[in-house]
Design a protein around this motif. Structure first.
Motif, PDB file in Angstrom:
ATOM      1  N   SER A 158       0.320   3.873  -2.950  1.00  0.00           N
ATOM      2  CA  SER A 158      -0.015   5.280  -2.664  1.00  0.00           C
ATOM      3  C   SER A 158       1.156   6.219  -2.941  1.00  0.00           C
ATOM      4  O   SER A 158       1.056   7.420  -2.712  1.00  0.00           O
TER       5      SER A 158
ATOM      6  N   ALA B 276      -4.724   4.706   1.939  1.00  0.00           N
ATOM      7  CA  ALA B 276      -3.948   3.465   2.114  1.00  0.00           C
ATOM      8  C   ALA B 276      -4.363   2.748   3.406  1.00  0.00           C
ATOM      9  O   ALA B 276      -4.584   1.528   3.404  1.00  0.00           O
TER      10      ALA B 276
ATOM     11  N   LEU C  98       0.821  -1.221   0.000  1.00  0.00           N
ATOM     12  CA  LEU C  98       0.000   0.000   0.000  1.00  0.00           C
ATOM     13  C   LEU C  98       0.854   1.270   0.000  1.00  0.00           C
ATOM     14  O   LEU C  98       0.451   2.282  -0.578  1.00  0.00           O
TER      15      LEU C  98
END
Lengths: 311, 250
Positions: free
Chosen positions: A124, A148, A120
């Motif tokens: 992101s 996230a 994540l």
């Protein structure tokens, strides 16, 4: 398949004469990016708070990911992610630490938790700030970290409440790109009043006003059904602009003209519009034109048309 | 629950709450025996300069214990209220409470983790204070009933836990940190006043302070204040959990 379903959802705040939600009925398709639109005070945040079980409705029924929304239901909360209007996270934590904290809440094993946090952070675009304190993050970075963390628990439905409203243009672009990349991950339910954002990323749209649904459809269907394009024509001189308006009004052509010094905007009477006829008309009358452009309808046109009709 | 406990503990450390509390307790743990030992000398030297004759008895370990109990029960309690007044309401104000409770976390655990960690922080601070105060009392006054003083400290700890649980309760129900602090201070004062009333006074947790002093000096114990404190502790923890379960973010 339906990711979110509400039936006659009603919420009235204590001391308020008007209900915040007034029999709201919604069906959100699975894996869609769903734009939830409405003017300020329309009931967008209230809807999200009810759907995330942070608040209870006075009446009506709601389910998310097939689970009935009951305040305090852990089953529901395992299947959703949520980012509030002004995301606030523990500013004393570091980005990776925060994601790991969320992973622990969801009961992941340490290996899975670390893998998902790294994934994540990469998704992101925050790998470089993984070990930076959140207190040092910019608005755009906080918003991306907020999304996230909301994705950390592998939610079936992700709720984003006005995710771009407090961001500068660069931050908005970053966040919208991130949201657009989520269509394969989960259903995204995004409330906003920034129509261009929805137009850019949403596959489906609902518009609410005064707590009830005005319309819900695929974005492209809404644009086709409720708004037509516009013809924008620029002239070399103001006299030419005036001559065009005069001649147009005397012709058999129809349309609403709005003019400025050197340009006009021609809106067709219905949804159909033969721009070739106008082009032919302009050529025959030998107007001195510097620009002749067909501008497609925007969601803003649909929104203004539908909301002003309701009000 | 474990995740929340770890998070709370880290938060206490990184936001400085733990260190402030530790510093205050350590300061008064050292200051109390020092004051007890040297205050008579300071007063007598001042009185000699002023040519006034004041008869001050030779200080003993009981003066050190009395000074310690007074400082911990007054100034340290005041600091505890200031440190914990925002423990829940600040999270509600800033939105971090929503950040947590929208996830699969029990709201009961959210409050209980705060209660447990706050209790642990105060336990750590008071344990260090007790050891330091004991060491300095031993150093200045020689032998003294260390174990009785230890049990006296346990009574003070129970009193501090009651104060923490009331502060957490007000922090759960109040809209702002200032309101939480005002209500906590008022209840603290009210408990002090109620403890003076015959009959019910013996059940008020504020009695634990005098009880702590009495026990450290003579070993006498009254179970009423102890049972009253346990009742208040359980009541305010229950009320905190109950009101947080009902909370809806605005």
């Amino acid at each position: 398949m339906t990711a979110i379903k509400t039936e006659q959802l009603t919420k009235r705040y204590r001391g308020e004469s008007q209900p915040a939600l007034n029999g709201l009925c919604l069906e959100v398709p699975e894996n869609s990016i769903f734009g939830f639109l409405g003017p300020n005070g329309a009931g967008k945040t209230t809807t999200i708070k009810i759907l995330t079980a942070l608040m209870s409705a006075n009446s009506g029924y709601a389910e998310v990911a097939g689970i009935p929304v009951i305040s305090g239901s852990p089953d529901l909360r395992k299947n959703i992610g949520y980012l509030s209007q002004e995301p606030r996270m523990y500013s004393w934590m570091k980005a990776r630490e925060l994601l790991c904290f969320v992973g622990d809440i969801f009961g992941f094993s340490p290996e899975e938790r670390n893998r998902r946090a790294d994934f994540l952070l990469e998704l992101s675009g925050l790998q470089h700030a993984a070990n930076k304190r959140i207190s040092a993050f910019s608005g755009g970075m906080i918003q991306r970290l907020g999304i996230a963390q909301a994705l950390m628990g592998k939610p079936k439905v992700l709720f984003l409440d006005e995710p771009t409203s407090s961001l500068d243009p660069i931050g908005r672009k970053e966040v919208l790109d991130f949201i657009a990349s989520l269509s394969n991950e989960c259903t995204v339910f995004m409330s906003t009043h920034i129509l261009s954002d929805v137009e850019r990323v949403a596959t489906d749209v609902a518009i609410i006003s005064h707590g009830s649904l005005i319309v819900q459809d695929k974005t492209e269907n809404l644009l086709r059904k409720y708004a037509s394009g516009k013809l924008e024509i620029d002239f070399t001189t103001a006299d030419e602009t005036e001559r065009f308006i005069r001649e147009f009004n005397q012709s058999r052509l129809n349309g609403k003209i709005e003019s400025e010094m050197l340009s006009i905007t021609l809106t067709p009477p219905g949804t159909a519009f033969d721009r070739h006829e106008i082009l032919q008309f302009a050529a025959e009358k030998k107007f001195e034109i510097t620009r002749f452009e067909w501008v497609n309808a925007t969601l803003e046109d649909v929104f203004i048309q539908l909301v002003s009709k309701k009000e | 629950m474990k995740t929340l406990l770890i998070k709370e503990w880290k938060e206490q450390l990184r936001t400085g709450r733990f260190w402030i509390m530790m510093a205050v307790f350590v300061f008064f743990a050292i200051l109390s025996p020092l004051t007890a030992r040297y205050m008579p000398e300071i007063i007598s030297s001042i009185s000699q300069q002023q040519q006034i004759e004041i008869q001050i008895p030779e200080p003993t370990w009981t003066d050190s214990v009395a000074q310690y109990v007074k400082n911990i029960s007054q100034i340290c309690t005041f600091i505890i209220i200031l440190l914990f007044m925002g423990i829940v309401v600040k999270e509600k104000e800033t939105g971090t409470a929503v950040f947590v409770v929208v996830k699969p976390v029990s709201r009961n655990y959210f409050i209980l983790s705060k209660v447990i960690v706050s209790f642990l922080v105060s336990l750590t601070a008071l344990s260090v204070a007790f050891l330091l105060a004991s060491a300095y009392t031993l150093l200045f006054f020689g032998e003294f009933p260390f174990l009785r003083f230890g049990f006296g400290n346990a009574l003070i700890l129970l009193y501090l836990w009651v104060i923490i649980s009331t502060t957490i309760f007000f922090s759960t129900v109040a809209r702002t940190q200032v309101m939480a602090a005002i209500f906590s201070f008022l209840l603290w004062l009210a408990m002090g006043l109620l403890a003076q009333i015959d009959g019910i006074g013996v059940f008020i947790p504020a009695k634990l302070i005098s009880l702590s002093m009495t026990y450290s000096v003579s070993g006498e114990l009254s179970w009423q204040a102890l049972s009253g404190a346990l009742f208040f502790l359980a009541l305010f923890i229950f009320l905190s959990v109950f009101s947080f379960r009902k909370w809806e973010p605005s």
